[in-house]
Design an enzyme around this catalytic site. Sequence first.
Site, PDB file in Angstrom:
ATOM      1  N   TRP A  21       0.809  -1.224   0.000  1.00  0.00           N
ATOM      2  CA  TRP A  21       0.000   0.000   0.000  1.00  0.00           C
ATOM      3  C   TRP A  21       0.839   1.269   0.000  1.00  0.00           C
ATOM      4  O   TRP A  21       0.318   2.345  -0.272  1.00  0.00           O
ATOM      5  CB  TRP A  21      -0.947   0.019   1.217  1.00  0.00           C
ATOM      6  CG  TRP A  21      -0.254  -0.291   2.512  1.00  0.00           C
ATOM      7  CD1 TRP A  21      -0.208  -1.506   3.151  1.00  0.00           C
ATOM      8  CD2 TRP A  21       0.554   0.592   3.309  1.00  0.00           C
ATOM      9  NE1 TRP A  21       0.564  -1.433   4.285  1.00  0.00           N
ATOM     10  CE2 TRP A  21       1.037  -0.148   4.412  1.00  0.00           C
ATOM     11  CE3 TRP A  21       0.909   1.941   3.214  1.00  0.00           C
ATOM     12  CZ2 TRP A  21       1.856   0.393   5.398  1.00  0.00           C
ATOM     13  CZ3 TRP A  21       1.721   2.491   4.198  1.00  0.00           C
ATOM     14  CH2 TRP A  21       2.194   1.731   5.259  1.00  0.00           C
ATOM     15  N   LYS A  49      -2.296  -8.831  -7.305  1.00  0.00           N
ATOM     16  CA  LYS A  49      -3.200  -8.633  -6.163  1.00  0.00           C
ATOM     17  C   LYS A  49      -2.721  -7.363  -5.474  1.00  0.00           C
ATOM     18  O   LYS A  49      -1.688  -7.353  -4.811  1.00  0.00           O
ATOM     19  CB  LYS A  49      -3.098  -9.844  -5.232  1.00  0.00           C
ATOM     20  CG  LYS A  49      -3.429  -9.591  -3.765  1.00  0.00           C
ATOM     21  CD  LYS A  49      -4.894  -9.470  -3.506  1.00  0.00           C
ATOM     22  CE  LYS A  49      -5.207  -9.285  -2.020  1.00  0.00           C
ATOM     23  NZ  LYS A  49      -5.010  -7.903  -1.545  1.00  0.00           N
ATOM     24  N   PRO A  50      -3.456  -6.251  -5.655  1.00  0.00           N
ATOM     25  CA  PRO A  50      -3.049  -5.025  -4.957  1.00  0.00           C
ATOM     26  C   PRO A  50      -3.482  -5.106  -3.497  1.00  0.00           C
ATOM     27  O   PRO A  50      -4.331  -5.925  -3.147  1.00  0.00           O
ATOM     28  CB  PRO A  50      -3.822  -3.927  -5.703  1.00  0.00           C
ATOM     29  CG  PRO A  50      -5.041  -4.612  -6.240  1.00  0.00           C
ATOM     30  CD  PRO A  50      -4.668  -6.067  -6.460  1.00  0.00           C
ATOM     31  N   GLY A 104       6.936  -6.377   0.337  1.00  0.00           N
ATOM     32  CA  GLY A 104       6.253  -6.304   1.629  1.00  0.00           C
ATOM     33  C   GLY A 104       7.200  -6.749   2.735  1.00  0.00           C
ATOM     34  O   GLY A 104       8.424  -6.688   2.584  1.00  0.00           O
ATOM     35  N   SER A 105       6.620  -7.221   3.819  1.00  0.00           N
ATOM     36  CA  SER A 105       7.454  -7.523   4.993  1.00  0.00           C
ATOM     37  C   SER A 105       8.264  -8.809   4.782  1.00  0.00           C
ATOM     38  O   SER A 105       7.869  -9.701   4.020  1.00  0.00           O
ATOM     39  CB  SER A 105       6.569  -7.688   6.228  1.00  0.00           C
ATOM     40  OG  SER A 105       5.878  -8.912   6.152  1.00  0.00           O
ATOM     41  N   GLU A 133      11.092  -8.199  -2.533  1.00  0.00           N
ATOM     42  CA  GLU A 133      11.623  -6.915  -2.042  1.00  0.00           C
ATOM     43  C   GLU A 133      11.027  -6.723  -0.662  1.00  0.00           C
ATOM     44  O   GLU A 133       9.838  -6.441  -0.529  1.00  0.00           O
ATOM     45  CB  GLU A 133      11.248  -5.800  -3.031  1.00  0.00           C
ATOM     46  CG  GLU A 133      12.130  -4.577  -2.891  1.00  0.00           C
ATOM     47  CD  GLU A 133      11.460  -3.483  -2.107  1.00  0.00           C
ATOM     48  OE1 GLU A 133      11.692  -3.445  -0.864  1.00  0.00           O
ATOM     49  OE2 GLU A 133      10.704  -2.699  -2.696  1.00  0.00           O
ATOM     50  N   LEU A 134      11.858  -6.934   0.368  1.00  0.00           N
ATOM     51  CA  LEU A 134      11.315  -7.102   1.721  1.00  0.00           C
ATOM     52  C   LEU A 134      11.731  -5.956   2.642  1.00  0.00           C
ATOM     53  O   LEU A 134      12.078  -4.877   2.185  1.00  0.00           O
ATOM     54  CB  LEU A 134      11.757  -8.472   2.257  1.00  0.00           C
ATOM     55  CG  LEU A 134      11.434  -9.656   1.325  1.00  0.00           C
ATOM     56  CD1 LEU A 134      11.961 -10.964   1.867  1.00  0.00           C
ATOM     57  CD2 LEU A 134       9.937  -9.746   1.049  1.00  0.00           C
ATOM     58  N   CYS A 157      10.283   1.237   2.433  1.00  0.00           N
ATOM     59  CA  CYS A 157      11.280   0.233   2.839  1.00  0.00           C
ATOM     60  C   CYS A 157      12.681   0.815   2.822  1.00  0.00           C
ATOM     61  O   CYS A 157      13.584   0.257   3.430  1.00  0.00           O
ATOM     62  CB  CYS A 157      11.249  -0.955   1.884  1.00  0.00           C
ATOM     63  SG  CYS A 157       9.660  -1.714   1.781  1.00  0.00           S
ATOM     64  N   GLU A 196      12.209  -2.279  11.968  1.00  0.00           N
ATOM     65  CA  GLU A 196      11.801  -1.313  10.946  1.00  0.00           C
ATOM     66  C   GLU A 196      10.679  -0.456  11.538  1.00  0.00           C
ATOM     67  O   GLU A 196       9.628  -0.981  11.938  1.00  0.00           O
ATOM     68  CB  GLU A 196      11.319  -2.068   9.701  1.00  0.00           C
ATOM     69  CG  GLU A 196      11.156  -1.174   8.501  1.00  0.00           C
ATOM     70  CD  GLU A 196      10.847  -1.976   7.223  1.00  0.00           C
ATOM     71  OE1 GLU A 196      10.269  -3.078   7.312  1.00  0.00           O
ATOM     72  OE2 GLU A 196      11.172  -1.470   6.138  1.00  0.00           O
TER      73      GLU A 196
HETATM   74  C1  SIN Z   1       9.421   0.612  -1.106  1.00  0.00           C
HETATM   75  O1  SIN Z   1       9.216   1.212  -0.080  1.00  0.00           O
HETATM   76  O2  SIN Z   1       9.222  -0.620  -1.140  1.00  0.00           O
HETATM   77  C2  SIN Z   1       9.852   1.244  -2.385  1.00  0.00           C
HETATM   78  C3  SIN Z   1      10.515   2.537  -2.234  1.00  0.00           C
HETATM   79  C4  SIN Z   1      11.008   3.129  -3.540  1.00  0.00           C
HETATM   80  O3  SIN Z   1      10.701   2.610  -4.612  1.00  0.00           O
HETATM   81  O4  SIN Z   1      11.719   4.110  -3.479  1.00  0.00           O
END
Ligand code: SIN
Length: 477
Positions: free
Chosen positions: A147, A171-172, A225-226, A248-249, A282, A379
């Site tokens: 999100w 799946k958003p 996500g996490s 991508e965690l 992230c 985090e």
């Molecule tokens: C993310 O928070 O997963 C992506 C951040 C970004 O693309 O800069």
Amino acid sequence: MFQTNAYIDGQWRETGKRFAVVNPATHDVLAEVADCGAVEAEAAIAAAHAALPAWAGKTAHQRGALLRRWFELMADARERLALAMTREGGKPLSEARAEAAYGADFVDWYAEEAKRAYGRSIPANAASRRYVSIKQPIGVAAAITPWNFPMAMITRKAAPALAAGCSFVVKPPSQTPLTALILAELAQEAGIPPGVFNVVTGSDSAAIGQVLCESDLVRKFSFTGSTAVGKKLGAACVASNVKRLSLELGGNAPLIVFADADLDVAVRGAIASKFRNAGQTCVCANRLLVQEEIYDAFAETFTAAVKALKVGNGEENGVEIGPLIDRKAVQKVAELVDDAIAHGAKAAYGGAPHPAGANFFTPTVLTDVTPAMRVNREEIFGPVAPLIRFKTEDEAIAIANDTPFGLASYLFTSDIARAWRVSERLEAGMVSINEGVYSNAFIPFGGVKQSGLGREGGAEGLEEYLETKFLNFGGVS
Ligand code: SIN
């Protein structure tokens, strides 16, 4: 203003059930969206599977032309996309506009990169043989997106997938499906064939995720996500049918400020990195490590800049910090701050929820933070900046690397040799030197350690959706 049905096989699909999408700033219900489950996920996969041969059979130039048209429509719809992102995700309009451009850039870039899925000619070890490798689309690709970037995390995956010749099911998140549905509308208008791009909206992520991960028809799965959820999804993908994976965690990005840094540049960079999307990215700086000689000066200038940040509904003019996504997020941030203060940290500013509403947290600066505190180890995903003091370069690197995560990292110094040295020693997929925000469509974005697998964006991002096939031509005389 919003399409509210799922987009499967080029059709807007209703379901018996709906779920509410709520504005996190005002708590208004924005829309009631089709609540898909396993049945609709299966239907989307079947549609993607049926669409695959014709899509993969197009030339890269033909796919690129359709992606280019999709990009142009996104560029025209920039304001509409931005408003949807602010309303459903809470980020300030200025940031939502930046994401609308950033998200569209992936489609623009991969419209071109589709033409560069090069194989290799390999010198053979026999005169009668010729060796080559060719690149082919993996097949149906599926994704679950977060999100915090309702648009860019979809286009970051969908654009290279479609460019490579894969069909795609996404799946958003249940918090921000409306932006995804606008992307589907634009894909339809661009002439992307039915079944090539599918959006399965739903509140039961586990049920939909299970189908996407376990289906034999899906050959590639991508998740942002996490780390905890990524590990489970990744395990299911490998155990069920050894799918290719991109993950991508979570991150725990260190931002290191050396005494030789330009103080203003460092403060500007730290504000940009820490408070982007109210700290909910992230790659946000999670902890600020500041060398002792300039710790007090940095803390003072940084705190003054934090005090000046305008908090409120992202639709209001000049707002820089919007709400967090929900009350649970506020509670987690408050818990981390309380823990730090209980263990000796001081709130130089903030430290509590913000009066703007139940989902708002005051931008916070914590000083005298030590590496053992939870705020350094977990985090934060909120607008809290813990400042940790260090003495030497070795100590800074040791603190920075003392985490299972390794996504982004930042360092501020005016010593070029130090910049190289430290960059090479940081255990992170990305290092930004003297700048707090760097994301774009053309770089290999991703992490090491428990921050993920694979890279998104750039030439590496296309590879994630391609198989390499080796061909041996024997008997050549
Ligand atoms: C993310 O928070 O997963 C992506 C951040 C970004 O693309 O800069």
